[in-house]
Design a protein around this motif. Structure first.
Motif, PDB file in Angstrom:
ATOM      1  N   LEU A  40       0.828  -1.209   0.000  1.00  0.00           N
ATOM      2  CA  LEU A  40       0.000   0.000   0.000  1.00  0.00           C
ATOM      3  C   LEU A  40       0.858   1.253   0.000  1.00  0.00           C
ATOM      4  CD1 LEU A  40      -2.832  -0.995   2.521  1.00  0.00           C
ATOM      5  CD2 LEU A  40      -2.929  -0.995   0.029  1.00  0.00           C
ATOM      6  N   LEU A  41       1.897   1.266   0.806  1.00  0.00           N
ATOM      7  CA  LEU A  41       2.782   2.427   0.878  1.00  0.00           C
ATOM      8  C   LEU A  41       3.505   2.669  -0.445  1.00  0.00           C
ATOM      9  CD1 LEU A  41       4.264   1.916   4.464  1.00  0.00           C
ATOM     10  CD2 LEU A  41       2.648   3.692   3.743  1.00  0.00           C
ATOM     11  N   LEU A  42       3.932   1.594  -1.093  1.00  0.00           N
ATOM     12  CA  LEU A  42       4.593   1.729  -2.393  1.00  0.00           C
ATOM     13  C   LEU A  42       3.634   2.327  -3.432  1.00  0.00           C
ATOM     14  CD1 LEU A  42       6.582  -1.642  -2.656  1.00  0.00           C
ATOM     15  CD2 LEU A  42       7.558   0.671  -2.546  1.00  0.00           C
ATOM     16  N   ALA A  43       2.376   1.868  -3.396  1.00  0.00           N
ATOM     17  CA  ALA A  43       1.381   2.390  -4.335  1.00  0.00           C
ATOM     18  C   ALA A  43       1.103   3.871  -4.067  1.00  0.00           C
ATOM     19  CB  ALA A  43       0.094   1.581  -4.229  1.00  0.00           C
ATOM     20  N   GLU A  44       0.967   4.225  -2.788  1.00  0.00           N
ATOM     21  CA  GLU A  44       0.703   5.617  -2.446  1.00  0.00           C
ATOM     22  C   GLU A  44       1.876   6.511  -2.848  1.00  0.00           C
ATOM     23  OE1 GLU A  44      -2.388   5.242   1.310  1.00  0.00           O
ATOM     24  OE2 GLU A  44      -0.235   5.113   1.717  1.00  0.00           O
ATOM     25  N   GLU A  45       3.083   5.970  -2.750  1.00  0.00           N
ATOM     26  CA  GLU A  45       4.257   6.734  -3.171  1.00  0.00           C
ATOM     27  C   GLU A  45       4.234   6.964  -4.681  1.00  0.00           C
ATOM     28  OE1 GLU A  45       9.135   6.334  -3.155  1.00  0.00           O
ATOM     29  OE2 GLU A  45       7.925   4.989  -1.934  1.00  0.00           O
ATOM     30  N   GLU A  46       3.847   5.932  -5.453  1.00  0.00           N
ATOM     31  CA  GLU A  46       3.815   6.084  -6.908  1.00  0.00           C
ATOM     32  C   GLU A  46       2.697   7.015  -7.347  1.00  0.00           C
ATOM     33  OE1 GLU A  46       3.364   3.366 -10.900  1.00  0.00           O
ATOM     34  OE2 GLU A  46       4.927   3.028  -9.425  1.00  0.00           O
ATOM     35  N   PHE A  47       1.511   6.877  -6.756  1.00  0.00           N
ATOM     36  CA  PHE A  47       0.391   7.746  -7.124  1.00  0.00           C
ATOM     37  C   PHE A  47       0.543   9.157  -6.578  1.00  0.00           C
ATOM     38  CE2 PHE A  47      -1.915   3.588  -7.493  1.00  0.00           C
ATOM     39  CZ  PHE A  47      -2.166   3.681  -8.852  1.00  0.00           C
ATOM     40  N   GLY A  48       1.296   9.297  -5.499  1.00  0.00           N
ATOM     41  CA  GLY A  48       1.486  10.615  -4.902  1.00  0.00           C
ATOM     42  C   GLY A  48       0.333  11.075  -4.041  1.00  0.00           C
ATOM     43  N   VAL A  49      -0.546  10.166  -3.670  1.00  0.00           N
ATOM     44  CA  VAL A  49      -1.691  10.496  -2.809  1.00  0.00           C
ATOM     45  C   VAL A  49      -1.944   9.329  -1.859  1.00  0.00           C
ATOM     46  CG1 VAL A  49      -2.876  12.015  -4.462  1.00  0.00           C
ATOM     47  CG2 VAL A  49      -3.322   9.565  -4.504  1.00  0.00           C
ATOM     48  N   ALA A  50      -2.627   9.634  -0.752  1.00  0.00           N
ATOM     49  CA  ALA A  50      -3.023   8.563   0.170  1.00  0.00           C
ATOM     50  C   ALA A  50      -4.244   7.843  -0.389  1.00  0.00           C
ATOM     51  CB  ALA A  50      -3.351   9.157   1.541  1.00  0.00           C
ATOM     52  N   LEU A  51      -4.235   6.521  -0.300  1.00  0.00           N
ATOM     53  CA  LEU A  51      -5.357   5.717  -0.782  1.00  0.00           C
ATOM     54  C   LEU A  51      -6.309   5.337   0.351  1.00  0.00           C
ATOM     55  CD1 LEU A  51      -3.382   3.354  -3.200  1.00  0.00           C
ATOM     56  CD2 LEU A  51      -4.693   5.397  -3.802  1.00  0.00           C
ATOM     57  N   PHE A  52      -5.796   5.334   1.570  1.00  0.00           N
ATOM     58  CA  PHE A  52      -6.608   5.008   2.747  1.00  0.00           C
ATOM     59  C   PHE A  52      -6.373   6.043   3.843  1.00  0.00           C
ATOM     60  CE2 PHE A  52      -6.151   0.774   0.827  1.00  0.00           C
ATOM     61  CZ  PHE A  52      -7.457   0.307   0.883  1.00  0.00           C
ATOM     62  N   GLU A  53      -7.445   6.321   4.582  1.00  0.00           N
ATOM     63  CA  GLU A  53      -7.299   7.050   5.846  1.00  0.00           C
ATOM     64  C   GLU A  53      -7.029   6.018   6.935  1.00  0.00           C
ATOM     65  OE1 GLU A  53     -10.346   9.928   6.896  1.00  0.00           O
ATOM     66  OE2 GLU A  53     -11.063   9.862   4.817  1.00  0.00           O
ATOM     67  N   ARG A  54      -5.952   6.214   7.712  1.00  0.00           N
ATOM     68  CA  ARG A  54      -5.659   5.305   8.825  1.00  0.00           C
ATOM     69  C   ARG A  54      -6.469   5.764  10.042  1.00  0.00           C
ATOM     70  NH1 ARG A  54      -2.681   4.467   4.193  1.00  0.00           N
ATOM     71  NH2 ARG A  54      -1.232   2.700   4.456  1.00  0.00           N
ATOM     72  N   LEU A  55      -7.390   4.917  10.494  1.00  0.00           N
ATOM     73  CA  LEU A  55      -8.279   5.209  11.614  1.00  0.00           C
ATOM     74  C   LEU A  55      -7.881   4.365  12.824  1.00  0.00           C
ATOM     75  CD1 LEU A  55     -11.617   5.138   9.571  1.00  0.00           C
ATOM     76  CD2 LEU A  55     -10.267   7.170  10.184  1.00  0.00           C
ATOM     77  N   PRO A  56      -8.330   4.728  14.034  1.00  0.00           N
ATOM     78  CA  PRO A  56      -7.984   3.919  15.219  1.00  0.00           C
ATOM     79  C   PRO A  56      -8.415   2.467  15.098  1.00  0.00           C
ATOM     80  CG  PRO A  56      -8.901   6.034  15.886  1.00  0.00           C
ATOM     81  CD  PRO A  56      -9.076   5.938  14.396  1.00  0.00           C
TER      82      PRO A  56
END
Length: 309
Positions: A40-56
């Motif tokens: 997920l982090l690799l994908a977000e780095e390539e797209f340049g945006v967050a794909l998920f909001e991290r919630l508690p």
């Protein structure tokens, strides 16, 4: 996105989106949570945006993530359709291909192009319509033909050109004629004898009229007809000289009733045999396959012509 569509990321991403939890997705997929998080982090780095909001208590798709999941699901639907069509090509289901072709291509070109296709795919039905270039173009645009084969069709953005090949003009001369056996001949020389030409306005008649104009010859044909097969028969009977393109020159040269000679006149552009389909129409798998066979035949013909030059 293309880097990820066919990777494990697609599976990880969709499962996390469905369950709303990296941990639960990891349990479902029997992989470590860190492995999913890394993808997920690799994908977000390539797209340049967050794909998920991290919630508690899990994760939630962002707007960018929603767009991506929609894209994945649409891709999966397309993949299912593609798999279905590939099954058709494997002969598990029947298919149909409709093509519209110019008459001159039916003597040699189309039969040769279709021979291997029909042998490889006997369960696919073929329907061939023979028509003039303008009619062929309209049949393709109206969806009554999957693709067309014509000389010099009017090209517009609505058409997608797949292949083109250029053919010079030549004369069909009766076997027992004084001009028979020559490799090249001028139009003015042919015009000294009875001529048999097409009666309709089309690529062949237009070329003949241009040749007559350049040679300063008054065009007075002995016979006109709207059928090239009939014209060939009349030439074979010795009734006059006809005109064709070099499309079927080899077959014409071996024909029992006439010989073929290329016209030596310069300044007349060769006719372009064009393979085309409607730009916006999605073809069936069977039609795509048939189109590919024709494209390969064009390429083989082009290589053969290049070696002869």
């Amino acid at each position: 996105m293309s880097r990820f569509v066919f990777s494990r990321f697609a599976r990880y991403f969709e499962e996390v989106a469905r369950l709303g939890s990296i941990r639960r997705a990891a349990e479902e997929l029997n992989v470590s949570a860190s492995a999913i998080d890394r993808q997920l982090l690799l994908a977000e780095e390539e797209f340049g945006v967050a794909l998920f909001e991290r919630l508690p208590r899990g994760v939630r798709l962002t707007a960018a993530g929603e767009i991506l999941i929609y894209g994945f699901r649409r891709w999966q639907q397309d993949l299912s359709r593609i798999k279905f069509e590939i099954e058709e090509l494997r002969g598990l289901r029947r298919g149909e291909v409709k093509l519209a072709v110019v008459e001159e291509a039916t003597f040699d070109f189309v039969p040769n192009a279709l021979a291997s296709f029909m042998q490889d795919h006997p369960r696919i039905n073929l329907h061939v319509t023979v028509a003039e270039p303008d009619r062929i173009r309209q049949l393709v645009l109206d969806g009554q033909a999957d693709f067309g084969l014509a000389f010099d069709p009017q090209v517009t953005p609505a058409l997608r050109i797949e292949r083109q090949a250029r053919f010079r003009f030549g004369a069909l001369v009766p076997r027992d004629h004084k001009l028979a056996g020559q490799r090249e001949i001028s139009f003015s020389h042919c015009a000294q004898y009875p001529l048999i030409i097409p009666d309709s306005i089309g690529y062949l008649r237009e070329a003949i009229e241009k040749l007559a104009l350049r040679a300063k010859v008054l065009l007075k044909p002995m016979l006109t007809a709207n059928n090239l097969s009939f014209i060939r028969l009349m030439v074979a009977q010795g009734r006059g000289i006809g005109f064709v393109t070099s499309l079927g020159a080899e077959a014409d040269a071996k024909a029992p009733g006439f010989s073929y000679a290329e016209l030596s006149d310069r300044g007349i552009s060769p006719a372009s045999l064009t393979l085309f389909a409607a730009a916006e129409r999605q073809l069936s798998a069977a039609s795509i396959l048939a189109l590919r066979y024709f494209a390969v035949y064009f390429d083989d013909l082009d290589r053969l012509t290049a070696r002869r030059r």
